[in-house]
Design a protein around this motif. Structure first.
Motif, PDB file in Angstrom:
ATOM      1  N   ALA A 143     -78.732  79.205  34.799  1.00 59.80           N
ATOM      2  CA  ALA A 143     -78.722  78.037  35.932  1.00 59.80           C
ATOM      3  C   ALA A 143     -78.311  76.871  35.362  1.00 59.80           C
ATOM      4  CB  ALA A 143     -80.142  78.076  36.191  1.00 59.80           C
ATOM      5  N   VAL A 144     -78.333  76.459  34.104  1.00 57.10           N
ATOM      6  CA  VAL A 144     -77.664  75.090  33.782  1.00 57.10           C
ATOM      7  C   VAL A 144     -76.089  74.973  34.026  1.00 57.10           C
ATOM      8  CG1 VAL A 144     -77.629  73.505  31.849  1.00 57.10           C
ATOM      9  CG2 VAL A 144     -79.255  75.122  31.926  1.00 57.10           C
ATOM     10  N   ASN A 145     -75.462  76.024  34.272  1.00 60.75           N
ATOM     11  CA  ASN A 145     -74.181  75.842  34.442  1.00 60.75           C
ATOM     12  C   ASN A 145     -74.009  75.828  35.828  1.00 60.75           C
ATOM     13  OD1 ASN A 145     -71.235  78.035  34.318  1.00 60.75           O
ATOM     14  ND2 ASN A 145     -71.472  75.957  33.103  1.00 60.75           N
ATOM     15  N   CYS A 146     -74.906  76.051  36.716  1.00 59.63           N
ATOM     16  CA  CYS A 146     -74.877  76.068  38.068  1.00 59.63           C
ATOM     17  C   CYS A 146     -75.297  74.725  38.940  1.00 59.63           C
ATOM     18  CB  CYS A 146     -75.324  77.202  38.989  1.00 59.63           C
ATOM     19  SG  CYS A 146     -74.268  78.749  38.277  1.00 59.63           S
ATOM     20  N   TYR A 210     -63.058  64.734  24.741  1.00 59.39           N
ATOM     21  CA  TYR A 210     -63.952  65.277  25.756  1.00 59.39           C
ATOM     22  C   TYR A 210     -65.254  64.829  25.439  1.00 59.39           C
ATOM     23  CZ  TYR A 210     -59.944  68.110  26.899  1.00 59.39           C
ATOM     24  OH  TYR A 210     -58.665  68.507  27.315  1.00 59.39           O
ATOM     25  N   VAL A 211     -65.929  64.295  26.550  1.00 60.78           N
ATOM     26  CA  VAL A 211     -66.961  63.427  26.428  1.00 60.78           C
ATOM     27  C   VAL A 211     -67.992  64.061  27.191  1.00 60.78           C
ATOM     28  CG1 VAL A 211     -66.166  61.306  25.512  1.00 60.78           C
ATOM     29  CG2 VAL A 211     -66.521  61.670  28.064  1.00 60.78           C
ATOM     30  N   ALA A 212     -69.390  63.685  27.166  1.00 57.72           N
ATOM     31  CA  ALA A 212     -70.258  64.282  28.047  1.00 57.72           C
ATOM     32  C   ALA A 212     -70.341  63.462  29.392  1.00 57.72           C
ATOM     33  CB  ALA A 212     -71.641  63.922  27.551  1.00 57.72           C
ATOM     34  N   GLY A 213     -70.246  63.991  30.484  1.00 59.21           N
ATOM     35  CA  GLY A 213     -70.469  63.400  31.820  1.00 59.21           C
ATOM     36  C   GLY A 213     -71.698  63.586  32.399  1.00 59.21           C
ATOM     37  N   ARG A 214     -71.712  63.425  33.787  1.00 59.20           N
ATOM     38  CA  ARG A 214     -72.917  63.325  34.410  1.00 59.20           C
ATOM     39  C   ARG A 214     -73.601  64.696  34.431  1.00 59.20           C
ATOM     40  NH1 ARG A 214     -71.629  60.935  39.521  1.00 59.20           N
ATOM     41  NH2 ARG A 214     -71.361  62.556  40.388  1.00 59.20           N
ATOM     42  N   ASP A 215     -72.829  65.835  34.593  1.00 57.62           N
ATOM     43  CA  ASP A 215     -73.466  67.010  34.878  1.00 57.62           C
ATOM     44  C   ASP A 215     -73.787  67.797  33.420  1.00 57.62           C
ATOM     45  OD1 ASP A 215     -73.109  67.038  37.546  1.00 57.62           O
ATOM     46  OD2 ASP A 215     -71.451  68.003  37.519  1.00 57.62           O
ATOM     47  N   ASP A 233     -70.755  58.268  35.489  1.00 55.13           N
ATOM     48  CA  ASP A 233     -70.126  58.117  36.768  1.00 55.13           C
ATOM     49  C   ASP A 233     -69.131  59.231  36.935  1.00 55.13           C
ATOM     50  OD1 ASP A 233     -68.534  57.102  34.338  1.00 55.13           O
ATOM     51  OD2 ASP A 233     -67.248  56.037  35.972  1.00 55.13           O
ATOM     52  N   MET A 234     -68.994  60.229  35.968  1.00 60.38           N
ATOM     53  CA  MET A 234     -68.037  61.283  36.111  1.00 60.38           C
ATOM     54  C   MET A 234     -68.672  62.438  36.379  1.00 60.38           C
ATOM     55  SD  MET A 234     -65.152  60.348  33.082  1.00 60.38           S
ATOM     56  CE  MET A 234     -64.045  61.078  33.993  1.00 60.38           C
ATOM     57  N   ALA A 235     -68.582  63.027  37.622  1.00 66.63           N
ATOM     58  CA  ALA A 235     -69.376  64.163  38.007  1.00 66.63           C
ATOM     59  C   ALA A 235     -68.773  65.694  37.342  1.00 66.63           C
ATOM     60  CB  ALA A 235     -69.486  64.338  39.528  1.00 66.63           C
ATOM     61  N   GLN A 236     -68.795  65.563  35.953  1.00 65.11           N
ATOM     62  CA  GLN A 236     -68.376  66.580  35.260  1.00 65.11           C
ATOM     63  C   GLN A 236     -69.295  66.864  34.190  1.00 65.11           C
ATOM     64  OE1 GLN A 236     -63.933  66.845  34.674  1.00 65.11           O
ATOM     65  NE2 GLN A 236     -63.662  65.134  35.970  1.00 65.11           N
ATOM     66  N   TRP A 238     -67.868  68.154  30.842  1.00 68.82           N
ATOM     67  CA  TRP A 238     -67.363  67.425  29.731  1.00 68.82           C
ATOM     68  C   TRP A 238     -65.994  66.939  30.316  1.00 68.82           C
ATOM     69  CZ3 TRP A 238     -70.315  66.597  25.809  1.00 68.82           C
ATOM     70  CH2 TRP A 238     -71.387  67.533  25.470  1.00 68.82           C
ATOM     71  N   PRO A 239     -65.644  65.916  30.760  1.00 66.26           N
ATOM     72  CA  PRO A 239     -64.362  65.495  31.000  1.00 66.26           C
ATOM     73  C   PRO A 239     -63.454  65.043  29.974  1.00 66.26           C
ATOM     74  CG  PRO A 239     -66.045  63.574  31.483  1.00 66.26           C
ATOM     75  CD  PRO A 239     -66.884  65.013  31.040  1.00 66.26           C
ATOM     76  N   GLU A 240     -62.284  65.069  30.435  1.00 67.18           N
ATOM     77  CA  GLU A 240     -61.233  64.722  29.393  1.00 67.18           C
ATOM     78  C   GLU A 240     -60.959  63.185  29.652  1.00 67.18           C
ATOM     79  OE1 GLU A 240     -56.547  64.621  29.392  1.00 67.18           O
ATOM     80  OE2 GLU A 240     -57.637  66.579  29.368  1.00 67.18           O
ATOM     81  N   VAL A 241     -61.258  62.257  28.732  1.00 70.43           N
ATOM     82  CA  VAL A 241     -60.980  60.686  29.001  1.00 70.43           C
ATOM     83  C   VAL A 241     -59.894  60.359  27.881  1.00 70.43           C
ATOM     84  CG1 VAL A 241     -63.184  60.481  29.735  1.00 70.43           C
ATOM     85  CG2 VAL A 241     -62.932  60.080  27.306  1.00 70.43           C
ATOM     86  N   SER A 242     -59.701  59.048  27.734  1.00 68.83           N
ATOM     87  CA  SER A 242     -58.920  58.464  26.894  1.00 68.83           C
ATOM     88  C   SER A 242     -59.698  57.575  25.719  1.00 68.83           C
ATOM     89  CB  SER A 242     -57.836  57.423  27.553  1.00 68.83           C
ATOM     90  OG  SER A 242     -58.416  56.428  27.973  1.00 68.83           O
ATOM     91  N   TRP A 243     -59.168  57.505  24.599  1.00 70.22           N
ATOM     92  CA  TRP A 243     -60.018  56.859  23.602  1.00 70.22           C
ATOM     93  C   TRP A 243     -59.858  55.150  23.956  1.00 70.22           C
ATOM     94  CZ3 TRP A 243     -62.750  59.199  20.533  1.00 70.22           C
ATOM     95  CH2 TRP A 243     -62.281  60.208  20.000  1.00 70.22           C
TER      96      TRP A 243
END
Length: 325
Positions: A143-146, A210-215, A233-236, A238-243
């Motif tokens: 359920a964590v993945n949903c 890849y960093v921890a996002g909101r989800d 603020d990123m609704a993902q 593990w979103p990809e970001v920049s250094w």
């Protein structure tokens, strides 16, 4: 290739065996168990006896529930299993060290397949959930993945335990595990801390973090410990970001996931830290210059029975950094 029909035959055989008495007379059927799992309603007319897990997280969770004797196979181990599970894990067939595909899964004749991530159920992997359902094999996804938009990740994880308790007829054991972990979460939450900004760096691929996002689970771990995840603020997950964006958000504490045994470039915590210390912008972060860094097993940043261990270490390390340790 194994004949697809063997899935349904295996399930029928298991259920029939569970309903027959030694004298050959059919015993009354047990009451069906019905649970919801990530968009599907799963119905079990009998207790599953041959479960296959598709990832390390779900494997360790079922081992914590004492279900090793019902595990027909496992796959996709990213790192060594926790020492407390090592003996039980050694007795379970490893169907693949990497992502499991449909042929070895079918050969294992499972009567239920469990995964932490719905992405493992694709046509080129284990098969889609619909495909397996038509073969008589229910598929359970954490359920964590949903995300449902209302329930926090730890609460959804504990719901998994309780559902496993119902599916496998071990309600007392599952409820106790959930209660113990709820108590551990409450203990970390009870400590009043000054809020700090935290970045969680899980992995680096081709130089990109890849960093921890909101989800993500770390987002809730941050809230529980009184911290703020700078990428909330990123609704993902593990979103990809920049250094450069990591540097711009100026975290007070850097949390780095260690996946040393996975073996990919940038998996080791030391490799990630080296990249950060060499980057023109990130190297100037006060958190790095003052070594306000927390290293955690990457596997514990994802939802499993071990995630509460990461939470406890995270809270203790924040206390150390604040001078309370």
């Amino acid at each position: 290739m194994s004949h697809p029909g063997r899935f349904g035959l295996a399930l029928v055989a298991v259920l029939a065996a569970g309903c027959a008495t030694p004298g050959g007379v059919q015993a009354p059927a047990a009451q069906s168990v019905v649970v919801d799992s990530c968009g599907k309603q799963l119905s079990f007319a009998g207790t599953p006896q041959r479960v296959v897990t598709l990832d390390q997280n779900s494997t360790e969770t079922l081992l914590a529930l004492g279900l090793q004797d019902r595990m027909a196979g496992t796959a996709n181990v990213k790192t060594k299993v926790a020492p407390r599970f090592a003996d039980a894990y050694a007795k379970i067939p490893v169907l693949s060290p990497k992502v499991l595909t449909s042929e070895p899964l079918r050969a294992a004749n499972p009567d239920v397949v469990v995964a932490s991530f719905k992405e493992l159920f694709t046509a080129d992997r284990a098969g889609t959930r619909d495909e397996l359902e038509t073969l008589g094999v229910p598929t359970f996804v954490s359920a964590v993945n949903c995300p449902d938009g209302t329930t926090a990740p730890f609460d959804r994880l504990f719901r998994d335990y309780e559902n496993f308790g119902r599916i496998f007829g071990i309600q007392d054991r599952a409820n106790q595990l959930a209660a113990d972990q709820r108590a551990a979460v409450a203990e970390v939450q009870a400590v009043k801390r000054d809020p700090v900004k935290v970045v969680w760096v899980y992995s680096v691929f081709k130089g990109v973090p890849y960093v921890a996002g909101r989800d993500s689970m770390p987002s809730q771990m941050s809230k529980i410990a009184g911290a703020v995840n700078v990428f909330d603020d990123m609704a993902q997950e593990w979103p990809e970001v920049s250094w450069e964006e990591v540097a711009r958000r100026d975290p007070d504490v850097v949390v780095v996931g260690d996946l040393s045994e996975r073996g990919n470039p940038g998996d080791k915590a030391a490799e990630k830290l080296a990249m950060m210390r060499e980057h023109p912008a990130v190297s100037q972060l006060k958190a790095l210059r003052e070594n306000k860094v927390i290293e955690l097993p990457g596997i514990e940043m994802d939802p499993s029975v071990r995630t509460v261990d990461a939470l406890k270490v995270f809270g203790a390390k924040l206390d150390e950094i604040a001078g309370r340790g």
